[in-house]
Design a protein around this motif. Sequence first.
Motif, mmCIF file in Angstrom:
data_model
loop_
_atom_site.group_PDB
_atom_site.id
_atom_site.type_symbol
_atom_site.label_atom_id
_atom_site.label_comp_id
_atom_site.label_asym_id
_atom_site.label_seq_id
_atom_site.Cartn_x
_atom_site.Cartn_y
_atom_site.Cartn_z
ATOM 1 N N PRO A 30 105.014 79.469 10.789
ATOM 2 C CA PRO A 30 106.437 79.632 11.116
ATOM 3 C C PRO A 30 106.676 79.988 12.579
ATOM 4 N N THR A 31 105.798 80.802 13.161
ATOM 5 C CA THR A 31 105.959 81.195 14.568
ATOM 6 C C THR A 31 105.929 79.980 15.477
ATOM 7 N N CYS A 32 104.904 79.138 15.334
ATOM 8 C CA CYS A 32 104.776 77.959 16.199
ATOM 9 C C CYS A 32 105.863 76.931 15.901
ATOM 10 N N ARG A 33 106.234 76.781 14.637
ATOM 11 C CA ARG A 33 107.295 75.823 14.311
ATOM 12 C C ARG A 33 108.610 76.221 14.971
ATOM 13 N N ARG A 34 108.945 77.508 14.935
ATOM 14 C CA ARG A 34 110.205 77.952 15.553
ATOM 15 C C ARG A 34 110.176 77.743 17.065
ATOM 16 N N ILE A 35 109.051 78.067 17.685
ATOM 17 C CA ILE A 35 108.951 77.884 19.135
ATOM 18 C C ILE A 35 109.089 76.414 19.493
ATOM 19 N N ASN A 36 108.419 75.550 18.738
ATOM 20 C CA ASN A 36 108.510 74.123 19.031
ATOM 21 C C ASN A 36 109.940 73.602 18.878
ATOM 22 N N LEU A 37 110.622 74.004 17.818
ATOM 23 C CA LEU A 37 112.000 73.549 17.629
ATOM 24 C C LEU A 37 112.914 74.094 18.716
ATOM 25 N N ALA A 38 112.702 75.340 19.141
ATOM 26 C CA ALA A 38 113.510 75.899 20.227
ATOM 27 C C ALA A 38 113.256 75.150 21.532
ATOM 28 N N LEU A 39 112.009 74.751 21.772
ATOM 29 C CA LEU A 39 111.699 73.997 22.982
ATOM 30 C C LEU A 39 112.284 72.584 22.929
ATOM 31 N N PRO B 67 103.413 69.762 6.307
ATOM 32 C CA PRO B 67 102.537 69.389 5.192
ATOM 33 C C PRO B 67 102.497 67.868 5.027
ATOM 34 N N GLU B 68 101.380 67.370 4.517
ATOM 35 C CA GLU B 68 101.173 65.922 4.446
ATOM 36 C C GLU B 68 102.287 65.216 3.679
ATOM 37 N N GLU B 69 102.727 65.796 2.585
ATOM 38 C CA GLU B 69 103.783 65.169 1.796
ATOM 39 C C GLU B 69 105.082 65.070 2.591
ATOM 40 N N ALA B 70 105.406 66.115 3.369
ATOM 41 C CA ALA B 70 106.632 66.106 4.167
ATOM 42 C C ALA B 70 106.541 65.105 5.316
ATOM 43 N N ARG B 71 105.336 64.936 5.891
ATOM 44 C CA ARG B 71 105.172 63.977 6.992
ATOM 45 C C ARG B 71 105.479 62.561 6.545
ATOM 46 N N ARG B 72 105.244 62.275 5.262
ATOM 47 C CA ARG B 72 105.480 60.921 4.758
ATOM 48 C C ARG B 72 106.956 60.627 4.516
ATOM 49 N N LYS B 73 107.810 61.659 4.639
ATOM 50 C CA LYS B 73 109.247 61.491 4.382
ATOM 51 C C LYS B 73 110.052 61.925 5.600
ATOM 52 N N PRO B 74 110.042 61.131 6.672
ATOM 53 C CA PRO B 74 110.746 61.527 7.900
ATOM 54 C C PRO B 74 112.252 61.698 7.712
ATOM 55 N N LEU B 75 112.808 61.031 6.715
ATOM 56 C CA LEU B 75 114.250 61.182 6.486
ATOM 57 C C LEU B 75 114.600 62.582 5.986
ATOM 58 N N SER B 76 113.586 63.302 5.509
ATOM 59 C CA SER B 76 113.835 64.665 5.022
ATOM 60 C C SER B 76 113.737 65.702 6.146
ATOM 61 N N TRP B 77 113.282 65.297 7.325
ATOM 62 C CA TRP B 77 113.073 66.251 8.411
ATOM 63 C C TRP B 77 114.355 66.946 8.869
ATOM 64 N N PRO B 78 115.459 66.224 9.065
ATOM 65 C CA PRO B 78 116.691 66.940 9.453
ATOM 66 C C PRO B 78 117.096 68.011 8.438
ATOM 67 N N GLY B 79 116.911 67.703 7.156
ATOM 68 C CA GLY B 79 117.228 68.680 6.122
ATOM 69 C C GLY B 79 116.330 69.899 6.202
ATOM 70 N N ARG B 80 115.036 69.683 6.517
ATOM 71 C CA ARG B 80 114.110 70.801 6.660
ATOM 72 C C ARG B 80 114.525 71.704 7.827
ATOM 73 N N VAL B 81 114.922 71.063 8.925
ATOM 74 C CA VAL B 81 115.352 71.833 10.093
ATOM 75 C C VAL B 81 116.610 72.634 9.751
ATOM 76 N N ALA B 82 117.569 71.969 9.106
ATOM 77 C CA ALA B 82 118.815 72.649 8.738
ATOM 78 C C ALA B 82 118.546 73.820 7.785
ATOM 79 N N ASP B 83 117.656 73.601 6.819
ATOM 80 C CA ASP B 83 117.321 74.677 5.880
ATOM 81 C C ASP B 83 116.668 75.853 6.605
ATOM 82 N N GLY B 84 115.752 75.540 7.524
ATOM 83 C CA GLY B 84 115.074 76.601 8.262
ATOM 84 C C GLY B 84 116.025 77.404 9.133
#
Length: 352
Positions: free
Chosen positions: A124-133, A193-210
Amino acid sequence: MARCTGVLLLAVACTAMHAPGSRQLLSATRRNEENLLAAKKPLDKPPRLLQPLFGAVGLATGAAWTTVVLTTIRSNQPLGAMMPSSTHGVFARTSVLSALPLIASCYSTLATASADSWERLGSPTCRRINLALVAAGLGSLLWVGFAPLITQIPGSSPLVSHQSYSGLQRAALMGAYGSTAALSAAVWARSLPEEARRKPLSWPGRVADGVAQSLVSLGPARADDPVIVKYSLLSVSFLAFTATALGTFPLAVVPSWTGRRCSRAFAAWTLLAAASSFNLKEAAESGKLRADEACRTISKGLKGLGAVYLAAKVGAVGFDPSFPAHYGIVKQVPAAQLAAALLFGLTLRPDE
């Protein structure tokens, strides 16, 4: 009696013949351990190039921000707009260059994680930093592209602005900020996670949820812990500074004191400070703040931000002969600016 004794000795001898010796037991244990290690999936390591790439992009990002500050906060920008004193520009530039220690700490954290594993980069630490950057890079790129409109001097006709980039300099700055966003976006996506990488259309939702989960978790989990309360306050404060800088003047001058020159551009780095503060709040709540190397690095970056920022403010108030006469917009919001200085001071509080 002798017969019973003989039977007993015979039974012990038979047992000894069939029981495995200590060497056999040790060999069996080692084989089991080797089998377990073989069955365990090895950690997926990032390419070796990623660590120096983070270093290079971090340097490019810092250099781009330094260039923006030095070329925007100076005399004759635009032509005829002079600094009221020799120290006025020095303290104004130092105020917003306070972001450099924070930028360095975030890229150091990511570079260190990239030498370990994708699992660590997916924390979570690295993911937040990457999204902020990503957000900071895209926002800064847009600022460079639309600087003539963003820094326009009110009432000027024809259009007169504090900044307008063109040619190679414009391309270099946009390229640097573009690399900031592109690298962090690519690493964030790969660390899913590998399953999430296969569904790029779900990425905006993941960001919004986070983002939504972070927003509702801004409050301290324990109000009796001053360190948790400190980072909770900093998270909320830096988010508020980001929002006000993108709003209208005079409030937009808080906390940078750079007027229309760099106030809105500084919002990219207060957003990064908000993400960093939230990471430290979460670490404090889980008891990992003092033990985790990444948290110690980020904490040092935040302290550097606060120290340089407050030094610039002390210099402006105490050593700039043009203060307060030539701080017109700042004088309109003295209470908000005092609150900002106090909140920046929280970054210097020890994590003990």
